[in-house]
Motif scaffolding. Structure first.
Motif, PDB file in Angstrom:
ATOM      1  N   GLU A  70       0.936  -1.153   0.196  1.00  0.00           N
ATOM      2  CA  GLU A  70       0.121  -0.016  -0.073  1.00  0.00           C
ATOM      3  C   GLU A  70       0.865   1.141   0.330  1.00  0.00           C
ATOM      4  O   GLU A  70       1.969   1.179   0.597  1.00  0.00           O
ATOM      5  N   ARG A  71       0.220   2.280  -0.753  1.00  0.00           N
ATOM      6  CA  ARG A  71       0.941   3.471  -0.551  1.00  0.00           C
ATOM      7  C   ARG A  71       0.751   4.250   0.731  1.00  0.00           C
ATOM      8  O   ARG A  71      -0.272   3.949   1.324  1.00  0.00           O
ATOM      9  N   ILE A  72       1.616   5.153   1.103  1.00  0.00           N
ATOM     10  CA  ILE A  72       1.416   5.945   2.303  1.00  0.00           C
ATOM     11  C   ILE A  72       0.899   7.304   1.992  1.00  0.00           C
ATOM     12  O   ILE A  72       1.426   7.717   1.072  1.00  0.00           O
ATOM     13  N   PRO A  73      -0.066   7.800   2.875  1.00  0.00           N
ATOM     14  CA  PRO A  73      -0.566   9.284   2.512  1.00  0.00           C
ATOM     15  C   PRO A  73       0.763  10.217   2.560  1.00  0.00           C
ATOM     16  O   PRO A  73       1.376  10.043   3.416  1.00  0.00           O
ATOM     17  N   ASP A  74       0.687  11.143   1.612  1.00  0.00           N
ATOM     18  CA  ASP A  74       1.702  12.210   1.831  1.00  0.00           C
ATOM     19  C   ASP A  74       1.345  13.269   2.640  1.00  0.00           C
ATOM     20  O   ASP A  74       0.074  13.180   3.149  1.00  0.00           O
ATOM     21  N   GLU A  75       2.217  14.176   2.967  1.00  0.00           N
ATOM     22  CA  GLU A  75       1.705  15.365   3.783  1.00  0.00           C
ATOM     23  C   GLU A  75       0.777  16.029   3.279  1.00  0.00           C
ATOM     24  O   GLU A  75      -0.255  16.693   3.978  1.00  0.00           O
TER      25      GLU A  75
END
Length: 84
Positions: A70-75
């Motif tokens: 899964e991708r991680i949410p960016d700032e």
């Protein structure tokens, strides 16, 4: 201790849905809520929360993120949820 269902039900009408026009799907609401709460509990800025999700496995696990698949949410995504 945390009323997850009640909080999700409160936010869900305002959370963006995937449009028929396509685009990147939104992160699961429960994941973003957990990230937001961790950010508040640990007094982390948006960039610091993104870094913590990358570096701290227990935070990813609590948020329900599998770093491998899964991708991680960016700032910016974290900021948008916080403003929501």
């Amino acid at each position: 201790v945390v009323p997850w269902k009640a909080l999700i039900d409160l936010i869900e009408p305002y959370y963006p849905k995937t449009s028929s026009k396509g685009g990147r799907p939104a992160y699961p609401l429960a994941t973003m809520l957990r990230i937001h709460l961790m950010q508040q509990w640990y007094s982390l800025s948006d960039p610091a929360m993104e870094d913590a999700l990358i570096e701290v496995p227990t935070m990813r696990r609590f948020a329900g993120i599998d770093m491998v698949s899964e991708r991680i949410p960016d700032e910016t995504t974290i900021l948008a949820f916080r403003h929501l």
